[in-house]
Design a protein around this motif. Structure first.
Motif, short mmCIF file in Angstrom:
data_model
loop_
_atom_site.label_atom_id
_atom_site.label_comp_id
_atom_site.label_asym_id
_atom_site.label_seq_id
_atom_site.Cartn_x
_atom_site.Cartn_y
_atom_site.Cartn_z
N LEU A 209 26.83 -1.66 -9.16
CA LEU A 209 27.78 -0.56 -9.27
C LEU A 209 27.41 0.40 -10.39
N GLU A 210 26.96 -0.14 -11.51
CA GLU A 210 26.57 0.72 -12.62
C GLU A 210 25.39 1.60 -12.23
N GLN A 211 24.46 1.05 -11.46
CA GLN A 211 23.31 1.84 -11.00
C GLN A 211 23.75 2.95 -10.05
N GLU A 212 24.67 2.58 -9.12
CA GLU A 212 25.16 3.59 -8.17
C GLU A 212 25.94 4.68 -8.90
N GLN A 213 26.71 4.28 -9.89
CA GLN A 213 27.49 5.24 -10.66
C GLN A 213 26.56 6.24 -11.38
N GLU A 214 25.50 5.71 -11.92
CA GLU A 214 24.54 6.57 -12.63
C GLU A 214 23.88 7.56 -11.67
N ALA A 215 23.56 7.10 -10.48
CA ALA A 215 22.93 7.99 -9.50
C ALA A 215 23.87 9.10 -9.07
N LEU A 216 25.17 8.73 -8.84
CA LEU A 216 26.14 9.75 -8.45
C LEU A 216 26.37 10.76 -9.57
N SER A 217 26.32 10.31 -10.78
CA SER A 217 26.54 11.21 -11.92
C SER A 217 25.46 12.27 -12.01
N HIS A 218 24.25 11.98 -11.52
CA HIS A 218 23.13 12.93 -11.62
C HIS A 218 22.60 13.33 -10.24
N ALA A 219 23.51 13.34 -9.28
CA ALA A 219 23.10 13.60 -7.89
C ALA A 219 22.40 14.95 -7.73
N GLU A 220 22.95 16.02 -8.29
CA GLU A 220 22.37 17.35 -8.13
C GLU A 220 21.00 17.45 -8.77
N GLU A 221 20.87 16.88 -9.94
CA GLU A 221 19.57 16.90 -10.63
C GLU A 221 18.53 16.12 -9.85
N ILE A 222 18.96 14.97 -9.31
CA ILE A 222 18.04 14.12 -8.52
C ILE A 222 17.60 14.87 -7.27
N ARG A 223 18.57 15.50 -6.56
CA ARG A 223 18.24 16.24 -5.33
C ARG A 223 17.23 17.34 -5.60
N GLN A 224 17.49 18.07 -6.69
CA GLN A 224 16.64 19.23 -6.99
C GLN A 224 15.22 18.81 -7.37
N ARG A 225 15.12 17.86 -8.27
CA ARG A 225 13.80 17.52 -8.79
C ARG A 225 12.96 16.78 -7.76
N THR A 226 13.56 15.88 -6.99
CA THR A 226 12.77 15.19 -5.96
C THR A 226 12.35 16.16 -4.86
N ALA A 284 13.41 12.19 1.24
CA ALA A 284 14.55 11.41 1.72
C ALA A 284 15.62 11.28 0.64
N ILE A 285 15.18 11.02 -0.59
CA ILE A 285 16.13 10.91 -1.71
C ILE A 285 16.84 12.23 -1.93
N SER A 286 16.09 13.31 -1.86
CA SER A 286 16.66 14.63 -2.11
C SER A 286 17.71 14.97 -1.07
N GLU A 287 17.39 14.64 0.22
CA GLU A 287 18.33 14.94 1.29
C GLU A 287 19.61 14.13 1.20
N LYS A 288 19.51 12.88 0.65
CA LYS A 288 20.70 12.01 0.57
C LYS A 288 21.47 12.17 -0.73
N SER A 289 20.85 12.79 -1.72
CA SER A 289 21.51 12.93 -3.03
C SER A 289 22.57 14.00 -2.96
N GLU A 290 23.81 13.48 -2.96
CA GLU A 290 24.95 14.39 -2.92
C GLU A 290 26.09 13.73 -3.67
N PHE A 291 26.74 14.44 -4.52
CA PHE A 291 27.85 13.89 -5.30
C PHE A 291 29.05 13.66 -4.38
N ASP A 292 29.54 12.37 -4.36
CA ASP A 292 30.71 12.00 -3.54
C ASP A 292 31.83 11.64 -4.50
N PRO A 293 32.77 12.53 -4.72
CA PRO A 293 33.83 12.26 -5.70
C PRO A 293 34.69 11.05 -5.36
#
Length: 554
Positions: A209-226, A284-293
């Motif tokens: 859960l902590e890993q998933e939380q961290e990914a959601l917190s930086h979803a936009e940055e992850i999408r852009q850079r990947t 694939a990571i970029s396409e799936k990286s989206e912040f889900d509130p």
């Protein structure tokens, strides 16, 4: 049975050893010769208090040692408690140092005085003219009645059942107390278990859960850079893949012209393939990286619950919470099952109590039937010992409670005078009367019970020669099955002995010493004659002594 007694450095005894007969042993001697000293030494051996004033030589230690044959004694439980393996002989030793320190040994094993006294009570029974005798003890009184009634085996069966009943009753009481004290805890345990159980914790989920939380917190940055990384690798006029392919194409013209070119070119082509795979995964990571509130909120709440439980139970991992949950389940099951165990044990205790009461009632009925005969036989026996006016009654009462030997309490009631009020013997009987009563009682049951060595110390004081003769006959009969040691002034009793010991004093090196010797046939005649007359004895006294011994032999 007392086989031998060794005494060293006690009172006016320097050193002596006496071997005893298994039947009737009589000890005589002049007043002051040291007969009471023998009793004092025996008392010290059996656990009496010691005093350095009793040392013959103040600079040396006192040693008293008794050897007992216990082959016929039913005392295995007592020996086991003391850690003694020998079931046939015991050697008891008591030592007193000049500094006043005492030590007691049984078969060379050091024991305390309470242990020594506990064992002594079943080995030796001392009756003296002015003693308060064991006959005042209610369990002993009941044992005499049971022996007369012939129900000692049934009493032993009751004791075994009663002992088991007590053990289970005490266990039931302890279980109920424990269950009562934990009942309040059960509600708390149940609350904690429910709290953990309803959360449906999975081992290691907090890490995921902590890993998933961290990914959601930086979803936009992850999408852009990947996405950018994939674009650089695959797309554009100067993509990395195109550049690598161009380099590989150029290097192929060198094949065969240099030994390493082919290998290097292969590695370059593999790098191009691996870079393409990386780019596809970044895409694939970029396409799936989206912040889900909503998902982010769910994770926040779940982790908040886990962190709260971590703090509450002072742990740091979900594995620890699961261990606590399992322990709570075990405690709850155990306490829940305890109710069932209590119910089963309560039924067992009730059944055992009913069995004990039924057997106790049987014992009471048999005791009641035996009372009249025992009362009559005791009165007759006391009559033979010149107590013609003596009255003797047994007061047997049934208790509401289960007792160690059944349902009965007992009182031996006695009066030495006709018409006098019957009272418990400890309140009305003198030392001499108690001794004679005890002798009569034990003579009546001698063939039916195992008894310790009986020691009668001058219980013949103040009685006539006829009564002494009857007392001697009783002792003689009693000694057919039980060892008796009798210190006496009565020649009629002394003549009945199987062994006759003479206690005397002699002067040695300006000191008086007491010694004991076993009298031979002629020495015994002389001693009896002196007891009958004077020293030296008269001719008629010698003849009388021979007649006494002849009557004893016949």
């Amino acid at each position: 049975m007392l086989v031998s007694l060794y005494i060293k450095n006690y009172a006016i005894i320097k050193e002596l050893q006496v071997q005893f007969s298994p039947n009737l042993n009589v000890i005589t001697g002049e007043t002051g010769a040291g007969k009471s000293i023998l009793m004092g030494a025996l008392g010290l051996l059996l656990g009496d208090r010691a005093d350095t004033k009793s040392l013959f030589d103040p600079g040396d230690r006192c040693v008293i040692e008794g050897t007992f044959d216990i082959a016929n004694y039913a005392i295995d439980d007592l020996l086991q408690e003391l850690g003694l393996e020998d079931r046939s002989h015991l050697v008891i030793r008591r030592e007193l140092t000049p500094q006043g320190k005492t030590r007691a040994f049984i078969n060379d094993a050091l024991v305390n005085l309470s242990e020594l006294r506990g064992l002594s009570e079943v080995l030796v029974d001392v009756h003296a003219q002015f003693d308060t005798l064991e006959i005042n003890d209610q369990p002993k009184q009941l044992e005499l009645l049971d022996a007369y009634a012939g129900i000692l085996e049934q009493v032993q069966q009751y004791r075994e059942r009663y002992r088991s009943y007590l053990q289970n009753r005490n266990r039931l009481h302890a279980l109920r107390e424990e269950a009562g004290s934990k009942q309040k805890e059960l509600d708390f345990w149940q609350f904690q278990w429910t709290e953990l159980s309803e959360l449906k914790i999975a081992a290691g989920e907090e890490v995921t859960l902590e890993q998933e939380q961290e990914a959601l917190s930086h979803a936009e940055e992850i999408r852009q850079r990947t996405g950018e990384a994939a674009e650089i690798v695959l797309n554009g006029t100067s993509s990395l893949v195109d550049q690598l392919n161009a380099i590989a194409q150029s290097l192929r013209t060198l094949l065969g012209k240099h030994p390493h070119i082919e290998n290097l070119n292969a590695r370059l082509e593999q790098t191009s393939i691996e870079l393409t795979d990386l780019a596809e995964e970044w895409t694939a990571i970029s396409e799936k990286s989206e912040f889900d509130p909503e998902r982010y909120q769910e994770i926040q709440e779940r982790l908040g619950e886990l962190y709260r439980l971590f703090r509450k139970h002072q742990v740091q991992r979900t594995e620890d919470l699961l261990a606590i949950q399992n322990k709570l389940q075990s405690d709850i099951d155990q306490l829940t099952n305890a109710d069932e165990a209590i119910e089963i044990l309560a039924k067992t205790v009730a059944r055992q109590e009913q069995d004990c009461r039924a057997l106790g009632k049987e014992l009471h009925d048999q005791r009641q039937k035996a009372i009249a005969g025992l009362e009559k036989d005791v009165v007759n026996g006391l009559g033979e010992l010149a107590m013609d006016a003596a009255q003797f009654k047994i007061d047997l009462q049934v208790s509401d409670q289960l007792l160690a030997d059944g349902l009965d309490t007992i009182d031996l009631l006695f009066s030495a005078n006709k018409g006098a009020r019957l009272l418990p013997i400890k309140r009305v009987a003198s030392g001499g009367e108690l001794s004679r009563l005890n002798l009569v009682l034990k003579s009546l049951v001698a063939s039916k019970m195992t008894m310790p060595t009986l020691i009668f110390d001058e219980i013949d004081t103040g009685i006539s020669g006829f009564v002494s003769d009857r007392m001697g006959v009783m002792m003689r009969n009693l000694a057919q099955k039980h060892q008796i040691i009798c210190i006496t002034h009565a020649p009629q009793i002394a003549a009945k002995g199987d062994h006759h010991y003479f206690v005397y004093k002699e002067e040695k090196a300006n000191r008086t010493e007491t010694n004991v010797k076993l009298l031979g046939p002629e020495e015994r005649i002389t001693e009896l004659a002196i007891m009958l007359s004077t020293n030296p004895p008269t001719t008629s006294a010698l003849a009388n002594a021979r007649e006494l011994l002849a009557n004893h032999t016949n």
